[in-house]
Design an enzyme around this catalytic site. Structure first.
Site, PDB file in Angstrom:
ATOM      1  N   GLU A   1       1.189  16.477  -6.199  1.00 21.36           N
ATOM      2  CA  GLU A   1       1.531  17.703  -5.491  1.00 21.36           C
ATOM      3  C   GLU A   1       2.153  17.406  -4.133  1.00 21.36           C
ATOM      4  O   GLU A   1       1.904  16.359  -3.544  1.00 21.36           O
ATOM      5  CB  GLU A   1       0.266  18.551  -5.288  1.00 21.36           C
ATOM      6  CG  GLU A   1      -0.310  19.037  -6.611  1.00 21.36           C
ATOM      7  CD  GLU A   1      -1.492  19.979  -6.448  1.00 21.36           C
ATOM      8  OE1 GLU A   1      -1.519  20.993  -7.158  1.00 21.36           O
ATOM      9  OE2 GLU A   1      -2.377  19.725  -5.619  1.00 21.36           O
TER      10      GLU A   1
ATOM     11  N   CYS B   1      -6.688   8.987  -6.217  1.00 25.07           N
ATOM     12  CA  CYS B   1      -7.090   8.206  -5.046  1.00 25.07           C
ATOM     13  C   CYS B   1      -8.380   7.466  -5.367  1.00 25.07           C
ATOM     14  O   CYS B   1      -9.233   7.971  -6.079  1.00 25.07           O
ATOM     15  CB  CYS B   1      -7.303   9.157  -3.868  1.00 25.07           C
ATOM     16  SG  CYS B   1      -7.674   8.319  -2.314  1.00 25.07           S
TER      17      CYS B   1
ATOM     18  N   CYS C   1     -13.792   9.862  -0.801  1.00 32.43           N
ATOM     19  CA  CYS C   1     -14.358  10.727   0.257  1.00 32.43           C
ATOM     20  C   CYS C   1     -14.978  11.949  -0.439  1.00 32.43           C
ATOM     21  O   CYS C   1     -14.312  12.600  -1.248  1.00 32.43           O
ATOM     22  CB  CYS C   1     -13.277  11.193   1.225  1.00 32.43           C
ATOM     23  SG  CYS C   1     -12.440   9.829   2.042  1.00 32.43           S
TER      24      CYS C   1
ATOM     25  N   CYS D   1     -13.292  15.631  -0.620  1.00 35.44           N
ATOM     26  CA  CYS D   1     -11.853  15.720  -0.899  1.00 35.44           C
ATOM     27  C   CYS D   1     -11.543  15.825  -2.392  1.00 35.44           C
ATOM     28  O   CYS D   1     -12.000  15.002  -3.182  1.00 35.44           O
ATOM     29  CB  CYS D   1     -11.161  14.495  -0.304  1.00 35.44           C
ATOM     30  SG  CYS D   1      -9.382  14.491  -0.583  1.00 35.44           S
TER      31      CYS D   1
ATOM     32  N   CYS E   1      -5.652  20.940   3.508  1.00 38.03           N
ATOM     33  CA  CYS E   1      -6.142  19.554   3.520  1.00 38.03           C
ATOM     34  C   CYS E   1      -7.263  19.352   2.509  1.00 38.03           C
ATOM     35  O   CYS E   1      -8.225  20.112   2.486  1.00 38.03           O
ATOM     36  CB  CYS E   1      -6.731  19.214   4.883  1.00 38.03           C
ATOM     37  SG  CYS E   1      -5.563  19.304   6.212  1.00 38.03           S
TER      38      CYS E   1
HETATM   39  N1  SAH Z   1      -6.080   9.235   2.274  1.00 37.52           N
HETATM   40  C1  SAH Z   1      -5.500   9.603   3.530  1.00 37.52           C
HETATM   41  C2  SAH Z   1      -4.438  10.668   3.380  1.00 37.52           C
HETATM   42  C3  SAH Z   1      -4.961  12.022   2.952  1.00 37.52           C
HETATM   43  S1  SAH Z   1      -4.692  13.088   4.248  1.00 37.52           S
HETATM   44  C4  SAH Z   1      -6.578   9.996   4.505  1.00 37.52           C
HETATM   45  O1  SAH Z   1      -7.742  10.019   4.121  1.00 37.52           O
HETATM   46  O2  SAH Z   1      -6.290  10.211   5.666  1.00 37.52           O
HETATM   47  C5  SAH Z   1      -5.683  14.448   3.872  1.00 37.52           C
HETATM   48  C6  SAH Z   1      -6.558  14.816   5.046  1.00 37.52           C
HETATM   49  O3  SAH Z   1      -7.398  15.919   4.677  1.00 37.52           O
HETATM   50  C7  SAH Z   1      -7.484  13.693   5.436  1.00 37.52           C
HETATM   51  O4  SAH Z   1      -7.709  13.722   6.806  1.00 37.52           O
HETATM   52  C8  SAH Z   1      -8.723  14.087   4.688  1.00 37.52           C
HETATM   53  O5  SAH Z   1      -9.866  13.448   5.164  1.00 37.52           O
HETATM   54  C9  SAH Z   1      -8.749  15.575   4.900  1.00 37.52           C
HETATM   55  N2  SAH Z   1      -9.571  16.303   3.955  1.00 37.52           N
HETATM   56  C10 SAH Z   1      -9.936  15.934   2.728  1.00 37.52           C
HETATM   57  N3  SAH Z   1     -10.695  16.869   2.151  1.00 37.52           N
HETATM   58  C11 SAH Z   1     -10.796  17.871   3.056  1.00 37.52           C
HETATM   59  C12 SAH Z   1     -11.433  19.138   3.032  1.00 37.52           C
HETATM   60  N4  SAH Z   1     -12.121  19.547   1.969  1.00 37.52           N
HETATM   61  N5  SAH Z   1     -11.327  19.905   4.125  1.00 37.52           N
HETATM   62  C13 SAH Z   1     -10.614  19.500   5.197  1.00 37.52           C
HETATM   63  N6  SAH Z   1      -9.985  18.323   5.268  1.00 37.52           N
HETATM   64  C14 SAH Z   1     -10.078  17.509   4.208  1.00 37.52           C
END
Ligand code: SAH
Length: 348
Positions: A99, A119, A123, A126, A339
């Site tokens: 996406e 990925c 986390c 996410c 995000c």
């Molecule tokens: N893998 C990289 C790039 C992904 S960026 C990273 O971790 O930075 C996506 C961003 O959204 C990251 O900062 C991630 O931690 C954040 N994110 C993931 N799940 C989220 C959620 N449920 N709510 C808010 N931010 C989230």
């Protein structure tokens, strides 16, 4: 970067201009032909050699035998009702899906692109990691997310964030190649000052990236004020602790002069207390940085919650303590484009 497909054809859109020139010369062609082909691909953006009408039919046929042009198919396009955000679900040539999200800001249109199919990072808040990891995206596949969105939306994209599905620093070589294609003068010519790369903290690659001095903004997904909390929500923290991550960030700033951005997804009852604000201050004081608070976005597999009000309060507390903090605007939440809401599955 030279990448061959199953039929041994070279992925032409992953080649930098000097690489294409070299390959064209090796085919016995004059250098200016490389310039013409590059323009067809990156400026006029045709999807087939047959459309390169200033080349002879014979040359077009030869190119078709040696190179392939990767294209993405738009499976789904969602437009937010609350803002102008557009989300694209793309099918790649091997049937996988990723996406990308196009967002309008005052200063222009920015695209959030994926760097991997799925990925590995795990986390636990996410969506992108839930169905696991399939493969890395090629430089051409990252670039085509932009070209395809520009063509479909009619919007001129002036910035990019590597914040979609995947961990960019876990696909380091392809990402670096993509950045050089993106900023190449003969290509999209995007200034890397308009590009942000976000990482959950793959420490050795942060040092590598610093050495390249690309001028892009590094965003660190910190999300916790101590190792105990970070261990519990981000498996990468078992490998690289917060102090190692911050040492790499310090090096990045010293080497590049670029201010770091720290992302902090606020989760009720997990990382939102007064002591967390204080710990965060202790970690980041003296750092030339910016803290971006994001009220955690809902994903269906988890019960995590937060809201703008608590994010605002947490932000104010950080500012009182002396950090430079803001609450991130949430775009495209109604189309699951915010995000952490992107996923590789094809959901109808
Ligand atoms: N893998 C990289 C790039 C992904 S960026 C990273 O971790 O930075 C996506 C961003 O959204 C990251 O900062 C991630 O931690 C954040 N994110 C993931 N799940 C989220 C959620 N449920 N709510 C808010 N931010 C989230």
């Amino acid at each position: 970067m030279i990448i061959k497909d199953e039929q041994g054809k070279t992925d032409i859109l992953s080649l930098t201009y000097p690489e294409l020139e070299e390959m064209m010369t090796a085919l016995g062609e004059k250098k200016f032909r490389a310039s013409q082909v590059y323009e067809w691909l990156h400026v006029k953006r045709v999807d087939g050699f047959d459309k390169m009408t200033n080349l002879s039919a014979q040359l077009r046929g030869r190119l078709d035998g040696v190179f392939c042009i990767k294209s993405l198919f738009i499976v789904k396009r969602l437009e937010s009702r609350t803002d102008n955000t557009l989300k694209y679900l793309y099918r790649l040539s091997d049937g996988n899906h990723v996406e990308a999200v196009v967002m309008d800001y005052n200063h222009g249109t920015t695209i959030c692109i994926s760097t991997q199919v799925g990925c590995k990072m795990g986390c636990n808040f996410c969506a992108s990691t839930i169905a696991g990891f399939r493969r890395n995206l090629l430089p051409s596949e990252m670039l085509m997310q932009i070209y395809t969105a520009e063509r479909d939306s009619g919007r001129k994209i002036s910035g990019a964030v590597l914040m979609g599905i995947g961990e960019p620093l876990d696909n380091y070589d392809n990402v670096v190649c993509f950045l050089s294609l993106l900023s190449g003068e003969k290509g999209m010519n995007m200034s890397l000052r308009h590009v942000s790369l976000s990482t959950c903290g793959v420490v050795p690659r942060i040092y590598d990236l610093a050495k390249l001095k690309l001028g892009l903004t590094l965003s660190i997904s910190l999300h916790a004020s101590n190792d105990k909390i970070r261990d519990s929500i981000m498996p990468v923290n078992h490998r690289y602790k917060i102090n190692e991550l911050l040492a790499a960030c310090k090096d990045y700033f010293q080497t590049t002069g670029r201010r770091i951005s720290f992302e902090y997804a606020l989760i009720d009852g997990v990382n939102d207390k007064e002591e967390n604000a204080r710990e965060l201050y202790e970690l980041l004081k003296g750092f030339v940085c910016h803290v971006n608070i994001i009220p955690v976005n809902k994903i269906k597999e988890r019960n995590y919650t937060s809201d703008r009000k608590s994010a605002q309060r947490f932000k104010e507390r950080l500012c009182e303590l002396g950090l430079n903090a803001t609450v991130r605007r949430t775009l495209g939440a109604d189309i699951n484009a915010a995000c952490g809401q992107l996923r590789r599955e094809y959901e109808i």
